[in-house]
Design a protein around this motif. Structure first.
Motif, PDB file in Angstrom:
ATOM      1  N   ASP A   1      -4.492   1.654  -2.535  1.00 37.49           N
ATOM      2  CA  ASP A   1      -3.619   2.716  -2.032  1.00 37.49           C
ATOM      3  C   ASP A   1      -4.439   3.815  -1.354  1.00 37.49           C
ATOM      4  O   ASP A   1      -5.637   3.966  -1.597  1.00 37.49           O
ATOM      5  CB  ASP A   1      -2.812   3.314  -3.181  1.00 37.49           C
ATOM      6  N   ARG A   2      -3.767   4.590  -0.536  1.00 41.46           N
ATOM      7  CA  ARG A   2      -4.412   5.744   0.105  1.00 41.46           C
ATOM      8  C   ARG A   2      -4.296   6.943  -0.842  1.00 41.46           C
ATOM      9  O   ARG A   2      -3.191   7.298  -1.267  1.00 41.46           O
ATOM     10  CB  ARG A   2      -3.755   6.049   1.441  1.00 41.46           C
TER      11      ARG A   2
ATOM     12  N   ARG B   1       0.833  -1.205   0.000  1.00 35.96           N
ATOM     13  CA  ARG B   1       0.000   0.000   0.000  1.00 35.96           C
ATOM     14  C   ARG B   1       0.863   1.248   0.000  1.00 35.96           C
ATOM     15  O   ARG B   1       1.723   1.432   0.867  1.00 35.96           O
ATOM     16  CB  ARG B   1      -0.894  -0.008   1.242  1.00 35.96           C
TER      17      ARG B   1
ATOM     18  N   TRP C   1      -5.852  14.436   7.022  1.00 36.55           N
ATOM     19  CA  TRP C   1      -4.469  14.122   7.370  1.00 36.55           C
ATOM     20  C   TRP C   1      -3.813  15.388   7.926  1.00 36.55           C
ATOM     21  O   TRP C   1      -3.696  16.393   7.220  1.00 36.55           O
ATOM     22  CB  TRP C   1      -3.701  13.640   6.130  1.00 36.55           C
TER      23      TRP C   1
ATOM     24  N   GLN D   1      -8.487  12.199   2.816  1.00 41.29           N
ATOM     25  CA  GLN D   1      -8.367  10.892   2.167  1.00 41.29           C
ATOM     26  C   GLN D   1      -9.700  10.469   1.566  1.00 41.29           C
ATOM     27  O   GLN D   1     -10.729  10.488   2.232  1.00 41.29           O
ATOM     28  CB  GLN D   1      -7.901   9.837   3.180  1.00 41.29           C
TER      29      GLN D   1
ATOM     30  N   GLY E   1     -11.890   7.492  -0.834  1.00 39.74           N
ATOM     31  CA  GLY E   1     -11.869   6.084  -1.188  1.00 39.74           C
ATOM     32  C   GLY E   1     -12.633   5.746  -2.452  1.00 39.74           C
ATOM     33  O   GLY E   1     -12.531   4.629  -2.963  1.00 39.74           O
TER      34      GLY E   1
ATOM     35  N   THR F   1       0.891   5.741  -0.652  1.00 39.47           N
ATOM     36  CA  THR F   1       0.049   6.909  -0.393  1.00 39.47           C
ATOM     37  C   THR F   1       0.392   8.009  -1.393  1.00 39.47           C
ATOM     38  O   THR F   1       1.560   8.364  -1.558  1.00 39.47           O
ATOM     39  CB  THR F   1       0.271   7.441   1.038  1.00 39.47           C
TER      40      THR F   1
END
Length: 219
Positions: A79-80, A52, A121, A97, A99, A54
């Motif tokens: 992945d983020r 994963r 974040w 973030q 999705g 980012t």
């Protein structure tokens, strides 16, 4: 003419050229540049031996090169994916973030941005980002970039660099996707301006760190 005036003239010229580009040409260039970026992204996954990764990427708007193919690929790999919410009063960016496409809403000036419900974040987490996909109007092979004049990404970079020093992380790589005509021989730069590490053009990637070192050797 001072650097600021030269920058503004180049911004106007590049905006007009991009706005008048044939939509099919823009779409095809976006797909190819994103494909080059995806290949490099997957190589990074192998190099870092991580399932994963980012990425912090802008959400394309208007005549900008589309970041959608790259973002959708990242989602497909789990992945983020972070994107900016801009505060025009404080002239800062929040990183949220996302999705899925449903997490994207119209923001100021109808520019797409993550919904307020998306996870935020905080700056202390920013050095964990692997790539920052930076928008811009013109670039050169030495990492020079002309943005939109707001300075959001320049200020973001200063905060990331401070976090890198504090926690010892390698920090993110700064990359950009380019349409035909956006690569210039040289763009005017000022102290504190963000320089990009890799340019993904329809013709292939340009590693600006190599180009910078070659420039230094030539001098």
């Amino acid at each position: 003419m001072d650097v600021c005036s030269v920058k503004n003239a180049l911004r106007l010229q590049q905006r007009e050229a991009r706005d008048f580009m044939d939509p099919l040409t823009r779409q095809e260039a976006s797909a190819v540049a994103c494909r080059h970026a995806i290949e490099a992204w997957e190589q990074l996954r192998i190099d870092r031996n991580r399932d994963r990764l980012t990425v912090f990427s802008y959400l394309s708007f208007g005549s900008e090169i589309s970041t959608t193919p790259f973002i959708e690929h990242c989602w497909s790999r789990g992945d983020r994916v972070l994107a900016p919410r801009v505060d025009p009063v404080t002239r800062t960016m929040e990183l949220r973030q996302m999705g899925q496409h449903d997490d994207i809403v119209p923001g100021i000036w109808n520019i797409p941005e993550p919904a307020p419900t998306c996870e935020k974040w905080v700056p202390e987490m920013w050095s964990e980002i692997d790539w920052v996909v930076v928008p811009g109007l013109a670039f050169d092979r030495h990492g020079g970039r002309i943005g939109y004049g707001g300075g959001y990404y320049d200020r973001f970079t200063v905060q990331v660099e401070a976090q890198k020093r504090d926690n010892g992380n390698a920090g993110p790589l700064y990359v950009s996707l380019l349409l035909p005509g956006q690569l210039q021989k040289q763009v005017p730069m000022e102290p504190g301006d963000l320089r990009v590490d890799v340019l993904f053009t329809p013709e292939g990637p340009i590693h600006c760190d190599i180009a910078k070192s070659e420039k230094t050797n030539d001098e």
